[in-house]
Design a protein around this motif. Sequence first.
Motif, short mmCIF file in Angstrom:
data_model
loop_
_atom_site.label_atom_id
_atom_site.label_comp_id
_atom_site.label_asym_id
_atom_site.label_seq_id
_atom_site.Cartn_x
_atom_site.Cartn_y
_atom_site.Cartn_z
N HIS A 1 0.87 -1.16 0.00
CA HIS A 1 0.00 0.00 0.00
C HIS A 1 0.92 1.22 0.00
N LEU A 2 0.91 2.00 -1.07
CA LEU A 2 1.87 3.09 -1.23
C LEU A 2 1.18 4.43 -1.45
N GLU A 3 1.56 5.44 -0.67
CA GLU A 3 1.15 6.83 -0.91
C GLU A 3 2.44 7.60 -1.06
N LEU B 1 -10.34 0.63 4.75
CA LEU B 1 -10.66 -0.64 5.39
C LEU B 1 -10.65 -1.78 4.38
N ASP B 2 -11.14 -1.52 3.17
CA ASP B 2 -11.08 -2.55 2.13
C ASP B 2 -9.63 -2.97 1.87
N ASP B 3 -8.73 -1.98 1.84
CA ASP B 3 -7.34 -2.28 1.53
C ASP B 3 -6.67 -3.12 2.62
N TYR B 4 -7.10 -2.97 3.86
CA TYR B 4 -6.47 -3.67 4.97
C TYR B 4 -7.27 -4.90 5.42
N THR B 5 -8.16 -5.38 4.56
CA THR B 5 -8.87 -6.62 4.84
C THR B 5 -8.75 -7.55 3.63
N ARG B 6 -9.10 -8.78 3.84
CA ARG B 6 -9.18 -9.75 2.75
C ARG B 6 -10.59 -10.37 2.78
N THR B 7 -11.03 -10.84 1.64
CA THR B 7 -12.36 -11.44 1.57
C THR B 7 -12.23 -12.94 1.34
N LYS B 8 -13.03 -13.69 2.10
CA LYS B 8 -13.05 -15.14 1.97
C LYS B 8 -14.47 -15.57 1.56
N HIS B 9 -14.57 -16.23 0.42
CA HIS B 9 -15.86 -16.74 -0.03
C HIS B 9 -16.10 -18.11 0.61
N VAL B 10 -17.19 -18.23 1.34
CA VAL B 10 -17.57 -19.50 1.97
C VAL B 10 -18.80 -20.03 1.23
N GLU C 1 -13.75 11.04 5.71
CA GLU C 1 -14.71 10.13 5.09
C GLU C 1 -14.40 9.82 3.62
N MET C 2 -13.54 10.61 3.00
CA MET C 2 -13.27 10.48 1.57
C MET C 2 -11.86 9.94 1.31
N PRO C 3 -11.69 9.11 0.27
CA PRO C 3 -10.39 8.48 0.04
C PRO C 3 -9.33 9.46 -0.45
N TRP C 4 -8.11 9.21 -0.02
CA TRP C 4 -6.93 9.93 -0.49
C TRP C 4 -6.08 8.91 -1.22
N VAL C 5 -5.98 9.04 -2.54
CA VAL C 5 -5.36 7.99 -3.34
C VAL C 5 -4.62 8.60 -4.53
N GLY C 6 -3.53 7.99 -4.93
CA GLY C 6 -2.77 8.48 -6.06
C GLY C 6 -2.83 7.55 -7.25
N PHE C 7 -2.53 8.12 -8.42
CA PHE C 7 -2.36 7.36 -9.65
C PHE C 7 -0.89 7.45 -10.06
N GLY C 8 -0.50 6.61 -11.02
CA GLY C 8 0.86 6.69 -11.56
C GLY C 8 1.92 6.55 -10.48
N HIS C 9 2.95 7.42 -10.54
CA HIS C 9 4.05 7.35 -9.60
C HIS C 9 3.67 7.84 -8.22
N GLY D 1 1.55 6.28 -6.49
CA GLY D 1 1.30 5.07 -5.74
C GLY D 1 -0.08 4.49 -5.92
N TYR D 2 -0.42 3.59 -5.02
CA TYR D 2 -1.71 2.91 -5.06
C TYR D 2 -2.08 2.50 -3.64
N GLY D 3 -3.33 2.29 -3.41
CA GLY D 3 -3.82 2.05 -2.06
C GLY D 3 -4.47 3.31 -1.53
N ARG D 4 -5.56 3.13 -0.79
CA ARG D 4 -6.36 4.27 -0.35
C ARG D 4 -6.16 4.54 1.13
N ASP D 5 -5.94 5.80 1.49
CA ASP D 5 -6.02 6.25 2.87
C ASP D 5 -7.37 6.93 3.06
#
Length: 496
Positions: free
Chosen positions: A261-263, A478-487, A458-466, A468-472
């Motif tokens: 996760h890069l900013e 929260l999506d970025d720092y979780t994983r989803t498991k399909h049961v 409440e709003m995402p802080w996110v970059g494109f290109g150089h 970075g990627y990943g949302r603060d």
Amino acid sequence: MITKDTLTEAADRIARVPRAHFIDGAFTTAGGDAGTIALINPANEASLGTIPSGTPAHVDAAVAAARRALPGWAGRTPADRAEVLHALADVVDANVDLLAAIEAINGGKPLAAASDEIPVVSDSLRFMAGAARTAQAPAAGQYAEGHLSYVRREPVGVVGAITPWNYPLMMAAWKIAPVLAAGNTMVLKPSQLTPLTTLVLMELAADILPAGVLNVVLGTGSIVGDAMSHHPGIDMMALTGSVRSGQSVAEAAAATVKRVHLELGGKAPVVIFDDADLDSAVETLAVAGYVNAGQECGAATRVICHEDVHDEFVAKLVRAAEALTIGDPAEGESIELGPVISAAQRDRIAAMVDRARRDGAKVLTGGQVPDRAGYFYPPTVITDVAAGSEMAREEVFGPVISVERFTTESEAIAKANDVVYGLAASVWTADPGRMLRAVEQLDFGTVWANSHLAVATEMPWVGFGHSGYGRDNGTYALDDYTRTKHVMLAMGAARD
């Protein structure tokens, strides 16, 4: 309000705070260090003491503590974790002035700016505490005949985080809040230049956070950061920092195929059309361009101005820059521009301005290192900047605003997008249609219209290109720092 008494208290707290790693719920100096790192007040070059330079052994100990704490912390209900984060936010709120004063002394930040930042720390903790209790997933149902499907949202595991020197505690909170709210445990490396508010926070939070949930290892990126990025016990790395640092983390993390996760950096264009409210734009840029001495990845440092209003705008901007009060933040809340973080940073900014001058740009105000103690660089305005030049495309990370001209709307957008960064931009116009066209075409993660550098938890802080990627911020973090498991559960045949 930060008073002289608060500054005195902050200086005393800086002298008394444990200069040690925080591992498994306690400060520790065990394990031996790779020497010490000197801390300097950038406003007067006075010593703030030293911190230990950690080793891979300290990273090992911190990761082991985080892994031991993970099952218990992840197994808590979101409501239980939220209570802990709210308690941590309460501690921050009870010490706002103290933490802001420490930030000002360690980082050279004006008192008013530091005072604005600390409440964001507690706001981030409170928002994520609530957001984690309302995490969303697809509705459970029979998406395959005879099988019931549902999605579990789980923590990633142990997250390693590296935070920068420009907003030490706020950037730490942007990592700590979603990481812990989602049920992860954490190993944090603050910048070796500005670790003091992080250490004070850990001292204040020692009885709030369960042991091992949040660990802090002091040291350099080349030793501690590298060990974290390579560590097989860390499941994800998160960094706010330079492009070079982000590339190093991503390359090292690839060996263990961990999430990243890069900013990173930015070169925010400010597009000013001929119908813009120039007074409003200049008033905003005097803050958004020079805040934190321009050491802000979304700073309004690159103006692209319509030729019909160029001269008027530049004259107003120069007056605004020259009106800023420069000095040591300890002089009081009237100080609007403090020093940059280090002599190396000041010299890098000065060299970049000198190269722009040699390339034909005109320095209308500032542009010279003042003869005084501290790492100061004056608010600077540069015009006649050539498209595609270093000053037009590369991040200054200092109190420098450059101005380019444009004639047509398409030219303005093309110039704005002619950078490798994609973090933030703004457009200034009274024409709603033009505003919407520009917002759509500007290739940046945040685009403001008739504003700049306004941020909401409440709003995402996110970059494109150089950038970075990943949302603060926001639930996207929260999506970025979780994983989803399909049961999927086989329902079997009906029984009569």
